[in-house]
Design an enzyme around this catalytic site. Structure first.
Site, PDB file in Angstrom:
ATOM      1  CB  SER A  86      -1.416  31.049  46.869  1.00 52.59           C
ATOM      2  OG  SER A  86      -2.419  30.658  47.770  1.00 52.59           O
ATOM      3  CE  LYS A 110      -0.494  27.412  49.214  1.00 54.34           C
ATOM      4  NZ  LYS A 110      -1.404  28.559  49.059  1.00 54.34           N
ATOM      5  CB  SER A 164      -2.827  26.870  45.320  1.00 54.05           C
ATOM      6  OG  SER A 164      -2.417  28.016  46.034  1.00 54.05           O
TER       7      SER A 164
END
Length: 396
Positions: free
Chosen positions: A61, A64, A121
């Protein structure tokens, strides 16, 4: 085209050292359990510690960060607004893993989707934002890879905006540091990434409680971001940033065996930076730097200000005074476009470049019309007393 250069000795006594490009490099050091790691000064980009920083790994993640960067750039450019209502597609709602459980057809504002990404997230919120910005997820992924190329992230390839496992989706600790520095040029993002807990849909019958996946924002002094990551393949990852006074540091670890190891080694890296180094601010964001002459422009002189904080990394205990800064501004022919590079600030020590800051036009300046140019030509022949008085006034 005329070139103007100003070489200014720094007017303050500084405690400096020339930081080598790598410190603590090797298999052990500050992050022995990480697969790769990097520690750097956010302002100058000076690397204080590195380990396997060009090894291609799954970022989970941490992906991101690029998604948030493209959102912040679109907000600055006015392409979207925080209050835009985004209609959730079936595709976005279908994302697994970390999510805020968006439903097809639901509408949520950009600011709340951004909160879902930064704090929780959320994979579904990431895709919803991607579709809102670019029309389709595929088009957004193209933008991600193009932006990575522009930033010099030479060992990165994105296959989605959220970091879910995908073949040929990889990056490196060095490249994560690059995009983290770029994201931090938008200080508004830390208003989201520093939140420990909050709610979405608070006024509805289905409120959703968000808890930051980066627990260190609560427990480490000065930490206000940026992004965690975990998958079975990537293990535990984190791009963290902390600020004390004017000194901001970025620490990245990839491939940690546990979340405790991740937090422990990030904390140790940051502790090392704050105990051994500090910085001296040369320019704060918005400080005036100089003017650029625009020949035949609607504005003849364009005031240039620092686009972000520009500082010198200082090694505690060292004492040197031989740093200089050079401001290089280039006169040019109008028109000039907003964002066009028109100069730079250089910091040097004994003739060696230590840091630089690019300077860009703050707005569009069109070419002056014929009537304006004729009036200027006339004034060059006739000089009126009241104009002379005005010219004698100190610049603001």
């Amino acid at each position: 085209m005329r070139l103007r250069m100003f070489v200014l000795p720094l007017l303050f006594c500084l405690v400096f050292t020339l930081i080598p490009p790598q410190v603590w490099a090797g298999e052990g050091g500050l992050a022995p359990q990480a697969r790769s790691a990097i520690l750097l000064d956010a302002d100058s980009g000076t690397v204080l510690y590195q380990k396997n920083i060009d090894e291609k790994l799954s970022p989970a993640s941490i992906t991101k960060i690029m998604t948030m960067l493209l959102v912040m750039e679109a907000l600055e450019q006015g392409k979207v607004s925080y209050n835009d209502k985004v209609r959730i597609s079936e595709h976005a709602a279908s994302m697994g893993g970390s999510q805020i459980f968006l439903e097809p057809g639901e509408q949520m504002e950009v600011k709340d989707l951004l909160k879902g990404v930064a704090i929780g997230s959320a994979n579904d919120a990431s895709v919803a934002l991607a579709e809102h910005l670019a029309g389709t997820e595929e088009a957004f992924i193209e933008r991600m890879n193009q932006r990575a190329k522009e930033l010099g992230m030479t060992h990165t390839r994105f296959q989605n905006p959220n970091g879910l496992p995908a073949p040929d989706h990889y990056t490196t600790a060095r490249d994560i540091a690059i995009m983290s520095r770029e994201l931090l040029k938008y200080p508004e993002i830390t208003k989201y990434t520093r939140i420990y807990q909050d709610y979405l849909r608070q006024d509805s019958n289905k409120p959703f409680w968000l808890v930051n996946t980066n627990r260190l924002v609560r427990f480490y002094e000065g930490m206000d971001g940026l992004k965690t990551g975990f998958t079975a393949a990537a293990k535990y990852c984190l791009s963290a940033t902390a600020k004390r006074g004017n000194f901001r540091v970025i620490a990245v670890v990839l491939g940690e065996p546990t979340s405790k190891a991740r937090n422990r080694e990030i904390s140790r890296m940051l502790d090392y930076a704050f105990s051994q180094y500090t910085n001296h601010v040369v320019y704060k964001k918005g400080d005036p730097i100089g003017t650029v002459r625009l020949d035949k422009g609607e504005e003849r002189d364009l005031l240039i200000r620092a686009p972000h904080q520009f500082s010198v990394l200082i090694k505690k205990g060292e004492n040197h005074k031989d740093y200089t800064r050079k401001v290089v501004l280039t006169a040019r022919l109008a028109p000039v476009k907003k964002g066009q590079t028109i100069g730079e600030v250089l910091l040097e020590k004994q003739g060696k470049r230590i840091a630089e800051m690019k300077l860009a036009a703050p707005r569009d300046v069109q070419r002056a019309g014929l009537w304006t140019l004729m009036k200027r030509t006339t004034k060059s022949f006739f000089f009126f007393p009241e104009e002379a008085k005005a010219l004698e006034q100190p610049a603001s």
